[in-house]
Design a protein around this motif. Structure first.
Motif, PDB file in Angstrom:
ATOM      1  N   ARG A  78      13.726   6.837  10.442  1.00 14.63           N
ATOM      2  CA  ARG A  78      13.573   8.220   9.982  1.00 14.63           C
ATOM      3  C   ARG A  78      14.668   8.580   8.979  1.00 14.63           C
ATOM      4  O   ARG A  78      14.410   9.251   7.979  1.00 14.63           O
ATOM      5  N   ALA A  79      15.899   8.121   9.216  1.00 14.09           N
ATOM      6  CA  ALA A  79      16.988   8.360   8.259  1.00 14.09           C
ATOM      7  C   ALA A  79      16.691   7.646   6.943  1.00 14.09           C
ATOM      8  O   ALA A  79      16.899   8.198   5.856  1.00 14.09           O
ATOM      9  N   PHE A  80      16.184   6.415   7.023  1.00 10.10           N
ATOM     10  CA  PHE A  80      15.816   5.655   5.831  1.00 10.10           C
ATOM     11  C   PHE A  80      14.746   6.394   5.033  1.00 10.10           C
ATOM     12  O   PHE A  80      14.852   6.540   3.819  1.00 10.10           O
ATOM     13  N   ASN A  81      13.730   6.879   5.711  1.00 10.86           N
ATOM     14  CA  ASN A  81      12.636   7.585   5.042  1.00 10.86           C
ATOM     15  C   ASN A  81      13.144   8.858   4.362  1.00 10.86           C
ATOM     16  O   ASN A  81      12.742   9.174   3.237  1.00 10.86           O
ATOM     17  N   THR A  82      14.040   9.572   5.008  1.00  8.66           N
ATOM     18  CA  THR A  82      14.654  10.755   4.397  1.00  8.66           C
ATOM     19  C   THR A  82      15.432  10.354   3.148  1.00  8.66           C
ATOM     20  O   THR A  82      15.371  11.028   2.116  1.00  8.66           O
ATOM     21  N   PHE A  83      16.147   9.249   3.236  1.00  7.56           N
ATOM     22  CA  PHE A  83      16.901   8.752   2.087  1.00  7.56           C
ATOM     23  C   PHE A  83      15.959   8.406   0.927  1.00  7.56           C
ATOM     24  O   PHE A  83      16.240   8.723  -0.224  1.00  7.56           O
ATOM     25  N   ILE A  84      14.822   7.767   1.225  1.00  5.64           N
ATOM     26  CA  ILE A  84      13.835   7.416   0.190  1.00  5.64           C
ATOM     27  C   ILE A  84      13.321   8.675  -0.499  1.00  5.64           C
ATOM     28  O   ILE A  84      13.180   8.717  -1.720  1.00  5.64           O
ATOM     29  N   GLN A  85      13.049   9.712   0.277  1.00  5.98           N
ATOM     30  CA  GLN A  85      12.593  10.968  -0.317  1.00  5.98           C
ATOM     31  C   GLN A  85      13.662  11.563  -1.224  1.00  5.98           C
ATOM     32  O   GLN A  85      13.363  12.052  -2.309  1.00  5.98           O
ATOM     33  N   ARG A  98       0.803  -1.215   0.000  1.00  4.29           N
ATOM     34  CA  ARG A  98       0.000   0.000   0.000  1.00  4.29           C
ATOM     35  C   ARG A  98       0.838   1.268   0.000  1.00  4.29           C
ATOM     36  O   ARG A  98       0.445   2.295   0.528  1.00  4.29           O
ATOM     37  N   SER A  99       2.022   1.173  -0.552  1.00  7.58           N
ATOM     38  CA  SER A  99       2.868   2.347  -0.741  1.00  7.58           C
ATOM     39  C   SER A  99       3.737   2.116  -1.970  1.00  7.58           C
ATOM     40  O   SER A  99       3.924   0.987  -2.398  1.00  7.58           O
ATOM     41  N   LYS A 100       4.225   3.193  -2.528  1.00 12.04           N
ATOM     42  CA  LYS A 100       4.992   3.124  -3.777  1.00 12.04           C
ATOM     43  C   LYS A 100       6.295   2.357  -3.567  1.00 12.04           C
ATOM     44  O   LYS A 100       7.106   2.706  -2.718  1.00 12.04           O
ATOM     45  N   GLY A 123       9.599 -10.326   1.770  1.00  6.89           N
ATOM     46  CA  GLY A 123       8.880  -9.060   1.790  1.00  6.89           C
ATOM     47  C   GLY A 123       8.729  -8.693   3.252  1.00  6.89           C
ATOM     48  O   GLY A 123       8.177  -9.474   4.029  1.00  6.89           O
ATOM     49  N   ALA A 124       9.253  -7.544   3.650  1.00  5.19           N
ATOM     50  CA  ALA A 124       9.263  -7.185   5.069  1.00  5.19           C
ATOM     51  C   ALA A 124       8.801  -5.755   5.269  1.00  5.19           C
ATOM     52  O   ALA A 124       8.942  -4.914   4.377  1.00  5.19           O
ATOM     53  N   GLU A 125       8.262  -5.497   6.445  1.00  2.00           N
ATOM     54  CA  GLU A 125       7.823  -4.157   6.820  1.00  2.00           C
ATOM     55  C   GLU A 125       8.691  -3.628   7.952  1.00  2.00           C
ATOM     56  O   GLU A 125       9.310  -4.409   8.684  1.00  2.00           O
ATOM     57  N   PHE A 126       8.703  -2.314   8.094  1.00  3.68           N
ATOM     58  CA  PHE A 126       9.413  -1.673   9.192  1.00  3.68           C
ATOM     59  C   PHE A 126       8.442  -1.490  10.354  1.00  3.68           C
ATOM     60  O   PHE A 126       7.513  -0.692  10.259  1.00  3.68           O
ATOM     61  N   SER A 166       7.117   1.771   3.639  1.00  2.01           N
ATOM     62  CA  SER A 166       6.662   0.815   4.640  1.00  2.01           C
ATOM     63  C   SER A 166       7.455  -0.477   4.675  1.00  2.01           C
ATOM     64  O   SER A 166       7.344  -1.235   5.633  1.00  2.01           O
ATOM     65  N   GLY A 167       8.269  -0.747   3.649  1.00  2.00           N
ATOM     66  CA  GLY A 167       8.967  -2.020   3.673  1.00  2.00           C
ATOM     67  C   GLY A 167      10.086  -2.157   2.667  1.00  2.00           C
ATOM     68  O   GLY A 167      10.446  -1.213   1.965  1.00  2.00           O
ATOM     69  N   ILE A 168      10.606  -3.379   2.600  1.00  6.89           N
ATOM     70  CA  ILE A 168      11.739  -3.688   1.746  1.00  6.89           C
ATOM     71  C   ILE A 168      11.606  -5.122   1.251  1.00  6.89           C
ATOM     72  O   ILE A 168      11.066  -5.982   1.964  1.00  6.89           O
ATOM     73  N   GLY A 169      12.034  -5.350   0.033  1.00  7.08           N
ATOM     74  CA  GLY A 169      12.087  -6.702  -0.512  1.00  7.08           C
ATOM     75  C   GLY A 169      13.538  -7.056  -0.777  1.00  7.08           C
ATOM     76  O   GLY A 169      14.281  -6.250  -1.318  1.00  7.08           O
ATOM     77  N   PHE A 170      13.945  -8.251  -0.346  1.00  9.73           N
ATOM     78  CA  PHE A 170      15.326  -8.665  -0.584  1.00  9.73           C
ATOM     79  C   PHE A 170      15.416 -10.184  -0.631  1.00  9.73           C
ATOM     80  O   PHE A 170      14.526 -10.891  -0.153  1.00  9.73           O
TER      81      PHE A 170
END
Length: 132
Positions: free
Chosen positions: A108-115, A9-11, A96-99, A41-45
């Motif tokens: 918060r650092a990760f989210n800033t990096f995504i932006q 449910r997120s890009k 498939g994992a969520e934070f 919201s998450g990461i796939g690896f």
């Protein structure tokens, strides 16, 4: 995958081959694991390396893993993820994992990096032959 906005449910942002992102699961050992996509919201690896026995490190939905998301060869963000999905095939498992803790400094650092990544990807161009 039918769209960039689906189960999470997120890009999702497919990792561009020009970046050298990878994940390490310290509890599993120092293995570079391919990052498939990231979102707020998450990461796939991939959880396994080729030839590795999947039985030596079980993972099921609900498990919590500490990971290191490497942004280059030495710079990483320590993150905690909760396994939501495990797709298995003969050679690797895709996670498939969520934070779970969106208030942590690391998230918060990760989210800033995504932006920042979104800002760059929207205008960046990839040069076929980089300057020498």
């Amino acid at each position: 995958m039918t769209s960039n906005i689906d189960r999470r449910r997120s890009k999702r942002r497919p990792i561009l081959s020009t970046f050298s992102f990878f994940v390490v699961v310290p509890r599993k050992g120092v293995h570079r694991l391919q990052v498939l996509d990231v979102s707020e919201s998450g990461i796939g690896f991939e959880l396994d390396t080729e030839g590795e026995s999947q039985e030596t490190f079980p993972a099921v939905p609900g498990d919590t893993l500490d990971i290191r998301l490497y942004l280059n060869q030495s710079l990483f963000l320590p993150l905690t993820v909760q396994v939501m999905r495990v797709d298995e095939n003969r050679t690797t498992r895709k996670i498939g994992a969520e934070f779970p803790d969106k208030m942590s400094k690391s998230y918060r650092a990760f989210n800033t990096f995504i932006q920042m990544l979104d800002s760059i990807v929207d205008i960046a161009e990839i040069e076929a032959q980089p300057p020498v």
